[in-house]
Enzyme design. Structure first.
Site, PDB file in Angstrom:
ATOM      1  N   GLU A  48      -7.052  -2.538  -0.337  1.00 46.80           N
ATOM      2  CA  GLU A  48      -8.982  -2.534  -0.406  1.00 46.80           C
ATOM      3  C   GLU A  48      -9.285  -2.499   0.678  1.00 46.80           C
ATOM      4  O   GLU A  48     -10.682  -2.570   0.363  1.00 46.80           O
ATOM      5  CB  GLU A  48      -9.078  -4.452  -0.700  1.00 46.80           C
ATOM      6  CG  GLU A  48      -8.262  -4.649  -2.084  1.00 46.80           C
ATOM      7  CD  GLU A  48      -6.758  -4.538  -2.946  1.00 46.80           C
ATOM      8  OE1 GLU A  48      -6.385  -5.641  -1.564  1.00 46.80           O
ATOM      9  OE2 GLU A  48      -6.593  -4.356  -3.420  1.00 46.80           O
ATOM     10  N   GLU A  75      11.412  -4.278  -0.549  1.00 50.90           N
ATOM     11  CA  GLU A  75      12.991  -2.796  -0.810  1.00 50.90           C
ATOM     12  C   GLU A  75      12.809  -2.313  -2.237  1.00 50.90           C
ATOM     13  O   GLU A  75      13.233  -1.101  -2.667  1.00 50.90           O
ATOM     14  CB  GLU A  75      13.665  -3.806  -1.982  1.00 50.90           C
ATOM     15  CG  GLU A  75      14.466  -5.046  -1.359  1.00 50.90           C
ATOM     16  CD  GLU A  75      14.626  -6.252  -2.364  1.00 50.90           C
ATOM     17  OE1 GLU A  75      14.864  -5.734  -2.896  1.00 50.90           O
ATOM     18  OE2 GLU A  75      15.472  -7.243  -1.054  1.00 50.90           O
ATOM     19  N   HIS A  78       6.826   0.513  -3.185  1.00 50.80           N
ATOM     20  CA  HIS A  78       4.988  -0.304  -3.505  1.00 50.80           C
ATOM     21  C   HIS A  78       4.674   0.661  -1.979  1.00 50.80           C
ATOM     22  O   HIS A  78       3.690   0.753  -2.086  1.00 50.80           O
ATOM     23  CB  HIS A  78       5.461  -1.782  -3.320  1.00 50.80           C
ATOM     24  CG  HIS A  78       4.240  -2.180  -3.406  1.00 50.80           C
ATOM     25  ND1 HIS A  78       3.721  -3.190  -3.282  1.00 50.80           N
ATOM     26  CD2 HIS A  78       3.512  -2.444  -4.868  1.00 50.80           C
ATOM     27  CE1 HIS A  78       2.653  -3.607  -3.869  1.00 50.80           C
ATOM     28  NE2 HIS A  78       2.639  -2.714  -4.934  1.00 50.80           N
ATOM     29  N   ARG A 117       3.719  -5.185  17.744  1.00 57.54           N
ATOM     30  CA  ARG A 117       2.712  -4.588  17.807  1.00 57.54           C
ATOM     31  C   ARG A 117       1.554  -4.837  17.863  1.00 57.54           C
ATOM     32  O   ARG A 117       0.367  -3.819  17.550  1.00 57.54           O
ATOM     33  CB  ARG A 117       2.808  -3.257  16.531  1.00 57.54           C
ATOM     34  CG  ARG A 117       3.994  -2.352  17.021  1.00 57.54           C
ATOM     35  CD  ARG A 117       4.547  -1.123  15.958  1.00 57.54           C
ATOM     36  NE  ARG A 117       5.303  -0.448  16.858  1.00 57.54           N
ATOM     37  CZ  ARG A 117       6.591  -0.842  16.649  1.00 57.54           C
ATOM     38  NH1 ARG A 117       7.404  -1.666  16.932  1.00 57.54           N
ATOM     39  NH2 ARG A 117       7.408  -0.060  17.752  1.00 57.54           N
TER      40      ARG A 117
HETATM   41  C1  DLZ Z   1       1.024  -6.458  -3.000  1.00 60.89           C
HETATM   42  C2  DLZ Z   1       1.160  -5.903  -1.453  1.00 60.89           C
HETATM   43  C3  DLZ Z   1       2.487  -5.961  -0.301  1.00 60.89           C
HETATM   44  C4  DLZ Z   1       3.683  -6.432  -1.464  1.00 60.89           C
HETATM   45  N1  DLZ Z   1       2.729  -6.167   0.785  1.00 60.89           N
HETATM   46  C5  DLZ Z   1       1.297  -5.803   1.084  1.00 60.89           C
HETATM   47  C6  DLZ Z   1       1.565  -5.439   2.890  1.00 60.89           C
HETATM   48  O1  DLZ Z   1       2.608  -5.919   3.033  1.00 60.89           O
HETATM   49  N2  DLZ Z   1       0.141  -6.151   3.306  1.00 60.89           N
HETATM   50  C7  DLZ Z   1      -0.867  -5.381   2.853  1.00 60.89           C
HETATM   51  O2  DLZ Z   1      -1.581  -5.681   3.635  1.00 60.89           O
HETATM   52  N3  DLZ Z   1      -1.362  -5.362   1.562  1.00 60.89           N
HETATM   53  C8  DLZ Z   1       0.371  -6.136   0.603  1.00 60.89           C
HETATM   54  N4  DLZ Z   1       0.303  -6.075  -0.557  1.00 60.89           N
HETATM   55  C9  DLZ Z   1      -1.092  -6.406  -1.524  1.00 60.89           C
HETATM   56  C10 DLZ Z   1      -1.580  -4.768  -1.467  1.00 60.89           C
HETATM   57  O3  DLZ Z   1      -2.187  -4.146  -0.886  1.00 60.89           O
HETATM   58  C11 DLZ Z   1      -2.891  -4.956  -2.875  1.00 60.89           C
HETATM   59  O4  DLZ Z   1      -3.943  -6.075  -1.932  1.00 60.89           O
HETATM   60  C12 DLZ Z   1      -2.622  -5.430  -4.011  1.00 60.89           C
HETATM   61  O5  DLZ Z   1      -1.967  -4.262  -5.016  1.00 60.89           O
HETATM   62  C13 DLZ Z   1      -4.065  -5.848  -4.545  1.00 60.89           C
HETATM   63  O6  DLZ Z   1      -4.658  -4.676  -4.696  1.00 60.89           O
END
Ligand code: DLZ
Length: 140
Positions: A48, A75, A78, A117
């Site tokens: 976002e 894993e 995504h 980091r």
């Molecule tokens: C869904 C998700 C996952 C699995 N991992 C992260 C992450 O490591 N860091 C992060 O900032 N956001 C993650 N998100 C959320 C996605 O960025 C996003 O908010 C959702 O897919 C909804 O659009």
């Protein structure tokens, strides 16, 4: 005119994000940016960040935006999709609006890397804060 800096940040991996933010704010203060000229907006996740950065540019008339996030590889694929979309999206906002948008998103394989980091010798937050001021000054 004093510099106005926007910060958009994700709530995923909150401790990491807070550590990064703390160093960013320290850098902005050291560079003379007043608290009243720093605008912060939280978003659910890094995906976002580009839209939030664009809205920040449009509504607050900032001189630069720093997008802070932390992605940790899981894993599945995504991570790859999100990392790619976020990096392109952030660059696109800068190119479209003419306002610099800095990429403050950690893209890590492990939580250990993210911790290293965000705090300690390899921490990046302070550097991002200084970079935001430098590029904002160039734009002015
Ligand atoms: C869904 C998700 C996952 C699995 N991992 C992260 C992450 O490591 N860091 C992060 O900032 N956001 C993650 N998100 C959320 C996605 O960025 C996003 O908010 C959702 O897919 C909804 O659009």
């Amino acid at each position: 005119m004093p510099l106005k800096i926007g910060i958009v940040m994700s709530v995923w991996h909150e401790k990491i994000i807070q550590a990064l933010l703390s160093d960013v704010l320290c850098a902005l203060s050291d560079c003379g940016v007043k608290k009243k000229n720093i605008f912060i907006k939280m978003v659910p996740g890094s995906f976002e960040l580009p839209l939030a950065a664009k809205k920040m540019v449009q509504t607050k008339k900032v001189d630069a935006v720093l997008a802070i996030g932390c992605l940790i590889r899981g894993e599945t694929d995504h991570y790859t999709y999100i990392a790619s979309a976020v990096s392109r999206g952030i660059m696109q906002v800068g190119l479209e609006t003419g306002v610099p948008v800095l990429f403050g998103v950690l893209t890590c394989t492990t939580m250990k890397q993210a911790k290293e980091r965000s705090s300690g010798k390899k921490a990046l937050g302070y550097h991002w804060g200084v970079a935001a001021v430098e590029i904002a000054n160039k734009k002015k």
